[in-house]
Design a protein around this motif. Structure first.
Motif, PDB file in Angstrom:
ATOM      1  N   ILE A  21       0.740  -1.264  -0.147  1.00 15.33           N
ATOM      2  CA  ILE A  21       0.194   0.011  -0.035  1.00 15.33           C
ATOM      3  C   ILE A  21       1.026   1.257  -0.027  1.00 15.33           C
ATOM      4  O   ILE A  21       0.836   2.107  -0.848  1.00 15.33           O
ATOM      5  N   MET A  22       1.894   1.139   0.751  1.00 17.75           N
ATOM      6  CA  MET A  22       2.718   2.548   0.868  1.00 17.75           C
ATOM      7  C   MET A  22       3.489   2.569  -0.326  1.00 17.75           C
ATOM      8  O   MET A  22       3.787   3.815  -0.517  1.00 17.75           O
ATOM      9  N   GLY A  23       3.953   1.661  -1.021  1.00 16.11           N
ATOM     10  CA  GLY A  23       4.464   1.731  -2.153  1.00 16.11           C
ATOM     11  C   GLY A  23       3.814   2.345  -3.181  1.00 16.11           C
ATOM     12  O   GLY A  23       4.398   2.738  -4.204  1.00 16.11           O
ATOM     13  N   ARG A  24       2.481   2.501  -3.049  1.00 15.88           N
ATOM     14  CA  ARG A  24       1.590   3.196  -4.038  1.00 15.88           C
ATOM     15  C   ARG A  24       1.260   4.428  -3.778  1.00 15.88           C
ATOM     16  O   ARG A  24       1.054   5.517  -4.180  1.00 15.88           O
ATOM     17  N   VAL A  25       0.843   4.912  -2.363  1.00 14.24           N
ATOM     18  CA  VAL A  25       0.171   6.111  -2.050  1.00 14.24           C
ATOM     19  C   VAL A  25       1.041   7.118  -1.193  1.00 14.24           C
ATOM     20  O   VAL A  25       0.638   8.220  -0.829  1.00 14.24           O
ATOM     21  N   CYS A  26       2.320   6.469  -0.697  1.00 14.94           N
ATOM     22  CA  CYS A  26       3.309   7.314   0.099  1.00 14.94           C
ATOM     23  C   CYS A  26       3.744   8.372  -0.809  1.00 14.94           C
ATOM     24  O   CYS A  26       4.196   8.192  -2.083  1.00 14.94           O
ATOM     25  N   TYR A  27       4.082   9.601  -0.198  1.00 16.24           N
ATOM     26  CA  TYR A  27       4.594  10.530  -1.276  1.00 16.24           C
ATOM     27  C   TYR A  27       6.128  10.623  -0.702  1.00 16.24           C
ATOM     28  O   TYR A  27       6.813  11.849  -1.097  1.00 16.24           O
ATOM     29  N   HIS A  28       6.749   9.744  -0.418  1.00 13.45           N
ATOM     30  CA  HIS A  28       8.291   9.248   0.001  1.00 13.45           C
ATOM     31  C   HIS A  28       9.040  10.575  -0.008  1.00 13.45           C
ATOM     32  O   HIS A  28       9.846  10.910  -0.544  1.00 13.45           O
ATOM     33  N   PRO A  29       8.737  11.186   1.463  1.00  9.64           N
ATOM     34  CA  PRO A  29       9.966  12.304   1.587  1.00  9.64           C
ATOM     35  C   PRO A  29      11.112  11.742   1.744  1.00  9.64           C
ATOM     36  O   PRO A  29      12.254  12.326   1.810  1.00  9.64           O
ATOM     37  N   CYS A  30      11.271  10.360   2.032  1.00  9.87           N
ATOM     38  CA  CYS A  30      12.655   9.791   2.229  1.00  9.87           C
ATOM     39  C   CYS A  30      13.531  10.087   0.758  1.00  9.87           C
ATOM     40  O   CYS A  30      14.724  10.262   0.773  1.00  9.87           O
ATOM     41  N   GLU A  31      12.741  10.037  -0.343  1.00  6.75           N
ATOM     42  CA  GLU A  31      13.572  10.320  -1.707  1.00  6.75           C
ATOM     43  C   GLU A  31      14.013  11.642  -1.475  1.00  6.75           C
ATOM     44  O   GLU A  31      15.026  12.202  -2.248  1.00  6.75           O
ATOM     45  N   THR A  32      13.205  12.614  -1.003  1.00  2.00           N
ATOM     46  CA  THR A  32      13.566  14.294  -1.137  1.00  2.00           C
ATOM     47  C   THR A  32      14.708  14.418  -0.435  1.00  2.00           C
ATOM     48  O   THR A  32      15.550  15.201  -0.542  1.00  2.00           O
ATOM     49  N   ALA A  33      14.777  13.483   0.547  1.00  6.44           N
ATOM     50  CA  ALA A  33      16.259  13.811   1.632  1.00  6.44           C
ATOM     51  C   ALA A  33      17.302  13.011   1.164  1.00  6.44           C
ATOM     52  O   ALA A  33      18.448  13.116   1.640  1.00  6.44           O
ATOM     53  N   CYS A  34      17.020  12.104   0.061  1.00 13.02           N
ATOM     54  CA  CYS A  34      18.270  11.170  -0.052  1.00 13.02           C
ATOM     55  C   CYS A  34      19.319  11.931  -0.826  1.00 13.02           C
ATOM     56  O   CYS A  34      19.217  12.749  -1.505  1.00 13.02           O
ATOM     57  N   ASN A  35      20.520  11.683  -0.192  1.00 17.35           N
ATOM     58  CA  ASN A  35      22.011  12.161  -0.677  1.00 17.35           C
ATOM     59  C   ASN A  35      22.131  11.836  -2.171  1.00 17.35           C
ATOM     60  O   ASN A  35      22.665  12.731  -2.583  1.00 17.35           O
ATOM     61  N   ARG A  36      21.686  10.780  -2.406  1.00 21.25           N
ATOM     62  CA  ARG A  36      21.928  10.443  -3.874  1.00 21.25           C
ATOM     63  C   ARG A  36      21.562  11.518  -4.940  1.00 21.25           C
ATOM     64  O   ARG A  36      22.111  11.681  -6.043  1.00 21.25           O
ATOM     65  N   ALA A  37      20.491  12.170  -4.567  1.00 22.55           N
ATOM     66  CA  ALA A  37      19.798  13.473  -5.389  1.00 22.55           C
ATOM     67  C   ALA A  37      20.999  14.305  -5.688  1.00 22.55           C
ATOM     68  O   ALA A  37      20.768  15.141  -6.685  1.00 22.55           O
TER      69      ALA A  37
END
Length: 541
Positions: A74-90
């Motif tokens: 479920i989370m893999g579909r509806v989460c707005y993934h703030p983890c990716e915003t914080a990701c150092n790889r960006a």
């Protein structure tokens, strides 16, 4: 005979290598907090399960993930993934597509039938949970893992809460929702449907519950005063989305106007297109930059033909039209009327102005504080009444599935401690693994994988899922893009670059240690550690 260019001595082979006495600084291995973990509202140990996924052990990765979040598909579909915003790889190329790997693991668990283990011991304590939405289900899972008997009272005919009645099927297929709910119930969680709690104290007393967790979702749509003729067709967004779960679909007509700027407004506008509307228009009082809806949702809506009237408000609704007034933003960013009016033809108007929670079950409960339509709770998620906890939409917070799941976990830990006569103290957080602590030239460029999407024609005419999943190859690739910020992943750099052979390799999964008899504190290991897992500290005098 030619001599080799360099001679490497084994550790301890020469007393001359004992250079530890030269040292003024010593290296130490550290574990820093990855920014993805720090940003996750559900408190997932993201780096840990990505590491398991990277090795190809998907079940181990799923089990590590579900220690914190029982709803990964479920989370893999509806989460707005703030983890990716914080990701150092960006800051190198693109953030790791964490959310897509989470979805892959969740789907893999459903496909392979992985189950949660029942609790090892029963506590004998009984906990009532009010509401079978994300927060209630999360709390039920974690409390059951801790050995408590859990009963959920759900007012609706099916479980899922706002995940079912507030998120359309094209974002969250119902078979996925039902599979993850069923897995939690199979642990021994009792679910009583169509059981509305009218009086929480009475329900606790009758059921002999030792504690309660209130997780009622925001199911009541907010209204706004709009002068309207008797024939004007006006609906609220929550009721409309809820009606989509029935057999008879709502009749909206060919021209639909949605009033609001949140994700719910976008869901309604996109749903209207799928129901046959030729014109689906969102009227919003501010600009796109001020819109609370997530940008990815806005983009998908525009792709599907939804139109958005920025800086506009509805002044009047009539039988077949509405009057819209143009707005301007003042110096503080607040919309102000201009007096410029326009008429739009419409068959129906849907109000998507936010939701409220029904708090009637709390009448007569002493000590509770309700402010701005939500229940005030302490740091332990307990209300002003001993033994009654609350989370999700009922408390002051951002209203997302991920936040609700995090509340459920947090509340469960505090409820468990309270039932056992103690107090839960969360472990202290490590220092954050910021980008400047990484040695990024060791990592090769690897662009982010884009998830497949359904073609526009089918998106406009069906409720098929819009965003697809990664296959195993792509999910594995994404997991391997993780930089392991702040935590040793046994790359052997320190072992290879140490000029004094002072690094001792302890074996797979055991990392390394320093032999300080031979380490002279040059700092080369710390300088060459890719992930910032070595720190130089002053030598003790």
């Amino acid at each position: 005979m030619d001599k080799p260019f360099a001679i490497t001595l084994d550790v301890g082979s020469s007393l001359a290598n004992r250079t530890g006495s030269w040292r003024t600084n010593r290296p130490v291995y550290v574990d820093r907090l990855p920014p993805c973990n720090n940003a996750c509202p559900a408190g997932e140990n993201i780096q840990s399960w990505l590491y398991q996924a990277e090795s190809g052990d998907y079940e181990a990765a799923w089990r590590a993930l579900t220690q914190d979040n029982p709803l990964p598909a479920i989370m893999g579909r509806v989460c707005y993934h703030p983890c990716e915003t914080a990701c150092n790889r960006a800051q190198i190329d693109d953030s790791v597509n964490i959310n897509s790997v989470e979805r892959f693991l969740g789907d893999e668990a459903i496909r392979r039938g992985w189950r949660f283990a029942p609790p090892a011991n029963e506590s004998g304590k009984r906990v009532l949970i009010v509401g079978a939405g994300p927060s209630g289900l999360s709390a039920a899972y974690h409390l059951r893992c801790l050995g408590h008997h859990v009963t959920i009272h759900e007012a609706g005919p099916v479980a899922g809460g706002m995940m079912r009645f507030g998120i359309p099927k094209y974002r969250l297929p119902r078979d996925v929702l039902e599979a993850e709910v069923r897995r939690i119930l199979d642990m021994g969680v009792e679910l009583q449907l169509q059981t509305k709690v009218e009086d929480i104290l009475s329900s606790m007393r009758v059921g002999e519950f030792d504690a309660a967790f209130l997780a009622v979702g925001a199911h009541i749509g907010k209204r706004a005063y709009i002068p309207a003729g008797s024939a004007a067709k006006m609906l609220d967004a929550v009721s409309l989305l809820r009606s989509m779960e029935g057999e008879a679909r709502p009749m909206l007509g060919r021209r639909v106007v949605v009033y609001g700027g949140g994700n719910t407004a976008l869901d309604v506008a996109r749903t209207a297109k799928r129901l046959g509307a030729t014109e689906s228009i969102i009227v919003y009082r501010r600009t796109r930059e001020k819109m609370p809806a997530h940008d990815s949702e806005v983009e998908e809506a525009l792709q599907e033909g939804v139109m958005i009237r920025w800086l506009s408000t509805i002044r009047e609704a009539r039988d077949t039209s509405i009057t819209v007034e143009k707005m301007v933003l003042d110096e503080k960013g607040f919309p102000q009327p201009t007096g410029e009016l326009e008429t739009l033809e419409t068959d129906s108007v849907v109000l998507a102005l936010g939701q409220d929670v029904d708090l009637s079950l709390l009448k007569g409960v002493p000590g509770l504080v309700i402010r701005d339509g939500v229940v005030q709770v302490g740091p332990n998620m307990m209300t002003g009444y001993l033994g009654i906890f609350a989370g999700g939409d009922m408390v002051p917070s951002e209203r997302t599935v991920t936040v609700a799941v995090g509340h459920g976990k947090k509340a469960a830990r505090h409820i468990d401690a309270w039932l056992r006569g103690g107090r839960y103290i969360a472990p202290a957080k490590h220092e954050l693994a910021t980008f400047d602590k990484l040695n990024t030239w060791y990592y090769s460029d690897a662009p982010k994988t884009v998830r497949p999407t359904l073609d526009i024609v089918r998106r406009q005419s069906t409720f098929d899922e819009v965003v697809g999943s990664l296959d195993e190859t792509n999910a594995l690739y994404e997991a391997r893009r993780c930089l392991s910020c702040g935590n040793c992943f046994e790359c052997d750099n320190c072992y290879g670059v140490c000029p004094d052979n002072a690094v001792i390799k302890l074996g797979p999964g055991k990392r390394f240690e320093f032999n300080f008899d031979y380490c002279k504190g040059c700092g080369l290991c710390a300088a060459e550690c890719p992930c910032g897992a070595i720190q130089m500290v002053p030598e003790k005098i």
